[in-house]
Design a protein around this motif. Sequence first.
Motif, mmCIF file in Angstrom:
data_model
loop_
_atom_site.group_PDB
_atom_site.id
_atom_site.type_symbol
_atom_site.label_atom_id
_atom_site.label_comp_id
_atom_site.label_asym_id
_atom_site.label_seq_id
_atom_site.Cartn_x
_atom_site.Cartn_y
_atom_site.Cartn_z
ATOM 1 N N LYS A 168 50.274 118.881 -14.199
ATOM 2 C CA LYS A 168 50.696 119.880 -13.219
ATOM 3 C C LYS A 168 49.681 121.017 -13.134
ATOM 4 C CE LYS A 168 53.928 121.668 -10.468
ATOM 5 N NZ LYS A 168 54.424 121.001 -9.258
ATOM 6 N N LEU A 169 49.246 121.521 -14.272
ATOM 7 C CA LEU A 169 48.302 122.630 -14.301
ATOM 8 C C LEU A 169 46.982 122.241 -13.645
ATOM 9 C CD1 LEU A 169 47.581 125.492 -15.209
ATOM 10 C CD2 LEU A 169 46.852 124.530 -17.409
ATOM 11 N N ILE A 228 53.346 129.718 -12.341
ATOM 12 C CA ILE A 228 52.236 129.170 -11.565
ATOM 13 C C ILE A 228 50.957 129.999 -11.699
ATOM 14 C CG2 ILE A 228 52.892 130.463 -9.489
ATOM 15 C CD1 ILE A 228 52.129 128.042 -7.826
ATOM 16 N N TRP A 252 56.582 127.140 -10.490
ATOM 17 C CA TRP A 252 56.892 126.342 -11.673
ATOM 18 C C TRP A 252 56.534 127.107 -12.946
ATOM 19 C CZ3 TRP A 252 52.517 125.275 -14.525
ATOM 20 C CH2 TRP A 252 51.285 125.367 -13.843
ATOM 21 N N ASP A 270 61.178 124.750 -11.648
ATOM 22 C CA ASP A 270 60.378 125.016 -10.453
ATOM 23 C C ASP A 270 61.249 125.848 -9.519
ATOM 24 O OD1 ASP A 270 58.659 125.022 -8.307
ATOM 25 O OD2 ASP A 270 58.176 122.898 -8.435
ATOM 26 N N VAL A 326 56.551 125.942 -1.333
ATOM 27 C CA VAL A 326 55.946 126.430 -2.565
ATOM 28 C C VAL A 326 57.046 126.742 -3.570
ATOM 29 C CG1 VAL A 326 55.882 128.802 -1.652
ATOM 30 C CG2 VAL A 326 54.438 128.193 -3.579
ATOM 31 N N ALA A 379 47.834 128.721 -13.326
ATOM 32 C CA ALA A 379 46.866 127.932 -12.559
ATOM 33 C C ALA A 379 46.022 128.805 -11.644
ATOM 34 C CB ALA A 379 47.597 126.870 -11.730
ATOM 35 N N THR A 380 46.659 129.748 -10.958
ATOM 36 C CA THR A 380 45.925 130.544 -9.976
ATOM 37 C C THR A 380 44.961 131.538 -10.617
ATOM 38 O OG1 THR A 380 47.765 132.122 -9.874
ATOM 39 C CG2 THR A 380 47.741 130.341 -8.248
ATOM 40 N N GLU A 408 47.458 121.987 -9.843
ATOM 41 C CA GLU A 408 47.704 123.266 -9.182
ATOM 42 C C GLU A 408 46.453 124.145 -9.136
ATOM 43 O OE1 GLU A 408 51.241 124.748 -7.994
ATOM 44 O OE2 GLU A 408 50.559 122.770 -7.379
ATOM 45 N N ARG A 421 44.766 122.854 -6.139
ATOM 46 C CA ARG A 421 45.487 123.194 -4.909
ATOM 47 C C ARG A 421 45.266 124.638 -4.479
ATOM 48 N NH1 ARG A 421 51.967 124.294 -4.237
ATOM 49 N NH2 ARG A 421 51.971 124.567 -1.986
ATOM 50 N N TRP A 422 45.306 125.570 -5.424
ATOM 51 C CA TRP A 422 45.271 126.979 -5.081
ATOM 52 C C TRP A 422 43.868 127.552 -4.908
ATOM 53 C CZ3 TRP A 422 49.054 130.303 -3.651
ATOM 54 C CH2 TRP A 422 50.375 129.842 -3.768
#
Length: 327
Positions: free
Chosen positions: A307-308, A96, A252, A124, A249, A99-100, A311, A314-315
């Motif tokens: 997904k990327l 994950i 993934w 995940d 959470v 993404a963050t 996310e 989202r983050w």
Amino acid sequence: MKTLKALFGVSAALAVSLLATSALGQTYPERTITMVVPFSAGGPTDTVTRLVAEAMSKDLGQQIVVENVGGAGGTLGAGRVASADPDGYTLLLHHIGMATSATLYRKLAYDTLNAFEYVGLVTDVPMTIVARKDLEPTDLKGLIDYMKANKDTVTVANAGIGAASHLCGMLLMSAMETQFVTVPYKGTGPAMTDLLGGQVDVMCDQTTNTTKQIQGGTIKAYAVTSPARLDNLPDVPTAEEAGLSGFQVGIWHGIYAPKGTPADVTERLSKSLQVALKDPNVVARFAELGTAPSAEEEATPTALKAKLEGEITRWKPVIEAAGQYAD
């Protein structure tokens, strides 16, 4: 006439290029593939990578060598793959943090969304909220009250900025609307060692790193972050059950290739990933670690890209609210 000759030359060059690309896809792979893990050996993502790499090697007929390129929350390893030759022989398995890091790091050597080709989602992994075994609270509600009352002294360990445990810790602070003393380590191993030794109080980390310790009674488990309880940790309630509403959470994981890698090659890798995720050893070992392989429709370039993108969105507000950036 010169214009016609020039156009003919461009067309011929394009045809040769397309034939070469097609040929590469048909013969790939012809030699050893390197799969980069952007974290240290022995950690949760390394464990997942080695299981998948072994199974994919059998399907592809060529060995996949796992290379650990840790540092800077996974961005050094990701950057190494982003700048590698786009021939399918250097891959990245990241979690994950892919993404963050787009928000967490003020300066990246690569454009997260546009520096890679996508292969597919791998798994995940649920998280667990755990603590040293002699911490006073006996349930999650009690832990939350304890942490709020002792916010200036309670210590929350993580494996470094950008690590899964760091991200889960930030989400926990956001959910509890309370800031805590965070203690970053250089990897999951030393963070867990100090939790076991009682030098730190709390950690939020992947089941791939905590399950054996929970089962052995060497740390105290308060909740899992999955929608339902886990088969291998049946006595540990979900965060939702334990009173932390909406706290779900998963960490993934996905496989990437450098931008420009031929579509035939990424498609071959995606098909191989789908085969690997059905391998009995992978399925069994993932179950032991408290996770499961991604479904076939998720182990695709389209699913990973979606997904990327989702996310990152989202983050972004979570990281901005925590104010924990890295240069």
